[in-house]
Design an enzyme around this catalytic site. Sequence first.
Site, PDB file in Angstrom:
ATOM      1  N   GLY A  25       0.758  -1.245   0.000  1.00  0.00           N
ATOM      2  CA  GLY A  25       0.000   0.000   0.000  1.00  0.00           C
ATOM      3  C   GLY A  25       0.786   1.290   0.000  1.00  0.00           C
ATOM      4  N   GLU A  39       3.865  -6.670   2.543  1.00  0.00           N
ATOM      5  CA  GLU A  39       3.820  -7.120   1.150  1.00  0.00           C
ATOM      6  C   GLU A  39       3.920  -5.929   0.201  1.00  0.00           C
ATOM      7  OE1 GLU A  39       0.849 -10.967   1.704  1.00  0.00           O
ATOM      8  OE2 GLU A  39       0.021  -9.001   1.178  1.00  0.00           O
ATOM      9  N   PRO A  40       5.040  -5.258   0.198  1.00  0.00           N
ATOM     10  CA  PRO A  40       5.135  -4.083  -0.674  1.00  0.00           C
ATOM     11  C   PRO A  40       5.261  -4.470  -2.140  1.00  0.00           C
ATOM     12  CG  PRO A  40       7.258  -4.530   0.357  1.00  0.00           C
ATOM     13  CD  PRO A  40       6.277  -5.514   0.946  1.00  0.00           C
ATOM     14  N   ARG A  62       4.155  -1.759  -5.212  1.00  0.00           N
ATOM     15  CA  ARG A  62       4.432  -0.473  -5.860  1.00  0.00           C
ATOM     16  C   ARG A  62       5.649   0.260  -5.263  1.00  0.00           C
ATOM     17  NH1 ARG A  62       0.214   2.322  -8.212  1.00  0.00           N
ATOM     18  NH2 ARG A  62      -1.212   1.093  -6.931  1.00  0.00           N
ATOM     19  N   ARG A 106      -3.250   2.449 -16.653  1.00  0.00           N
ATOM     20  CA  ARG A 106      -3.596   3.072 -15.364  1.00  0.00           C
ATOM     21  C   ARG A 106      -4.282   4.445 -15.465  1.00  0.00           C
ATOM     22  NH1 ARG A 106      -0.371   4.440 -12.025  1.00  0.00           N
ATOM     23  NH2 ARG A 106      -1.563   3.922 -10.179  1.00  0.00           N
ATOM     24  N   TYR A 141      -7.667   4.277 -13.409  1.00  0.00           N
ATOM     25  CA  TYR A 141      -7.692   4.956 -12.108  1.00  0.00           C
ATOM     26  C   TYR A 141      -7.587   6.466 -12.192  1.00  0.00           C
ATOM     27  CZ  TYR A 141      -5.692   0.305 -10.982  1.00  0.00           C
ATOM     28  OH  TYR A 141      -5.428  -1.016 -10.886  1.00  0.00           O
ATOM     29  N   CYS A 163      -7.144   3.234 -30.449  1.00  0.00           N
ATOM     30  CA  CYS A 163      -8.422   3.752 -30.913  1.00  0.00           C
ATOM     31  C   CYS A 163      -9.356   3.981 -29.740  1.00  0.00           C
ATOM     32  CB  CYS A 163      -9.035   2.798 -31.931  1.00  0.00           C
ATOM     33  SG  CYS A 163      -8.087   2.818 -33.437  1.00  0.00           S
ATOM     34  N   TYR A 220       2.571  -2.086 -12.090  1.00  0.00           N
ATOM     35  CA  TYR A 220       1.256  -2.222 -12.730  1.00  0.00           C
ATOM     36  C   TYR A 220       1.234  -1.638 -14.150  1.00  0.00           C
ATOM     37  CZ  TYR A 220       0.258  -3.221  -7.854  1.00  0.00           C
ATOM     38  OH  TYR A 220       0.299  -3.729  -6.589  1.00  0.00           O
TER      39      TYR A 220
HETATM   40  C1  LIG Z   1      -2.944  -8.696  -0.722  1.00  0.00           C
HETATM   41  C2  LIG Z   1      -2.101  -7.648  -1.336  1.00  0.00           C
HETATM   42  N1  LIG Z   1      -0.851  -7.472  -0.875  1.00  0.00           N
HETATM   43  C3  LIG Z   1      -0.036  -6.541  -1.424  1.00  0.00           C
HETATM   44  C4  LIG Z   1      -0.443  -5.745  -2.466  1.00  0.00           C
HETATM   45  C5  LIG Z   1       0.521  -4.755  -3.043  1.00  0.00           C
HETATM   46  O1  LIG Z   1       0.090  -3.459  -2.920  1.00  0.00           O
HETATM   47  P1  LIG Z   1       1.016  -2.249  -3.273  1.00  0.00           P
HETATM   48  O2  LIG Z   1       1.478  -2.412  -4.668  1.00  0.00           O
HETATM   49  O3  LIG Z   1       0.152  -1.071  -3.094  1.00  0.00           O
HETATM   50  O4  LIG Z   1       2.159  -2.243  -2.296  1.00  0.00           O
HETATM   51  C6  LIG Z   1      -1.739  -5.883  -2.969  1.00  0.00           C
HETATM   52  C7  LIG Z   1      -2.201  -5.026  -4.077  1.00  0.00           C
HETATM   53  O5  LIG Z   1      -3.223  -5.141  -4.652  1.00  0.00           O
HETATM   54  C8  LIG Z   1      -2.592  -6.872  -2.390  1.00  0.00           C
HETATM   55  O6  LIG Z   1      -3.835  -7.045  -2.845  1.00  0.00           O
END
Ligand SMILES: Cc1ncc(COP(=O)(O)O)c(C=O)c1O
Length: 426
Positions: free
Chosen positions: A237, A279-280, A282, A318, A322, A349, A378
């Site tokens: 996140g 769980e990084p 982005r 994206r 978004y 197109c 992404y």
């Molecule tokens: C379960 C889970 N973990 C980690 C992430 C990674 O998120 P971010 O790319 O924002 O760090 C996501 C993104 O959708 C997710 O759904």
Amino acid sequence: VHLRLLGSQRNIGGELFFGEASARDLAREFGTPLYVFDASDFRGKCREFLAAAPGSHISYASKANSSLAVLSLALEEGLDVDCASLGELEAALRVGFRPEQITLHGNNKSDEELRRAADIGLGRVVLDHLSEIGKLADLARGMRVMLRLAPGVDPETHEAISTGQEDTKFGFNIADGSAESAYREVMKRSSLRLIGYHCHVGSQLMNSHAHQAALHRVADFAVRMGSPVEEICAGGGLGVRYVAADQPESIATHCEAVRRGVEGAFRAAGTAVPRLGFEPGRALVGEAGTTLYKVGVRKQVGGRVYLSVDGGMADNPRPQLYGATYTAINASRMDEPHGAVFRVSGRHCETDTLISEAFLPSTTDEGDLIAIQTTGAYNFAMASNYNRYPRPAMVMVGDGTPYLAVERETLSDLFARERVRSKATP
Ligand SMILES: Cc1ncc(COP(=O)(O)O)c(C=O)c1O
């Protein structure tokens, strides 16, 4: 407008370089559009994360960029990996992640995915709904599982990347009792071992307020359920810098805030503080990526000047998904003031605006090379063949001599899996 160079980007004599590699040479050698991935920036971010959260379980969220080259860098840097499909799982195995380093996510995992997870003994399966508990329990022996919780926290981000609120397809809702039912279901199954809880509140967040609020609720829930908890995972996140207004907190601040949130909640309840998980996605890969495009058309329409580049929504959906914003650099005129407003469009197109208001030198013209920053997350992962455009190549820089990590697709790749009914011979 002041150019903000990211990672190894440099201005040498008015030209964009990635370390020693010039954008112009890369474009000439590998063609455009071209994903350029800066391995040194990615490695640096991995190390920052590991240093900021010692003892934590850090898994790279491979959905952000699951190219084998990026996955193998994550492995080399000592991260574990989070996968959300069989394809991502196979990619992780292919580069050498051991099954116990892999976490499997998914709000609708297939039987095949669950079977594979059980057969090879994944490190963690994050359970998302009731019926998969029984399914996995029947396949597994001693499988380590976590419950994904929906803590009921609204992050301040785009709806499509908000996941922690109560009204979500993801996970077990704490407020309506679903999480408690799931807990009871898992505890009945001797083939599953509940090691903890998971939540992911949203993506591209500038601070950890939503994480902290969510983790308090997760911790309260964990304490209420009573069984000892080995791990609490805060998901991903943390945001990155797309435009000047994006000022995400640092990786160190983020990890510290999350750690304090979890510690506070468990200490207050008088129970042992579990290991923390992150769980990084982005935050590790976003700024490491730059896309190089060639301007094909400069067109004045009323008061606006359009620059059409040789890519667009197929290599970066994206902006349309978004309303995502980006920053562009004229890679061959970096010494000229980036002060004139252009609309950078793609070639598909659709009205595939890549940047609605890009600040570039007023002289920007057909044939110029444009670099769009912060495309490491992404983009490659979400690319399509819309309009039958072959997907771009990805070149890895900042890891010795630049090398082709992903070949550009060819026209024959586009048709390799298709058949037409053969005509009956007269
Ligand atoms: C379960 C889970 N973990 C980690 C992430 C990674 O998120 P971010 O790319 O924002 O760090 C996501 C993104 O959708 C997710 O759904």
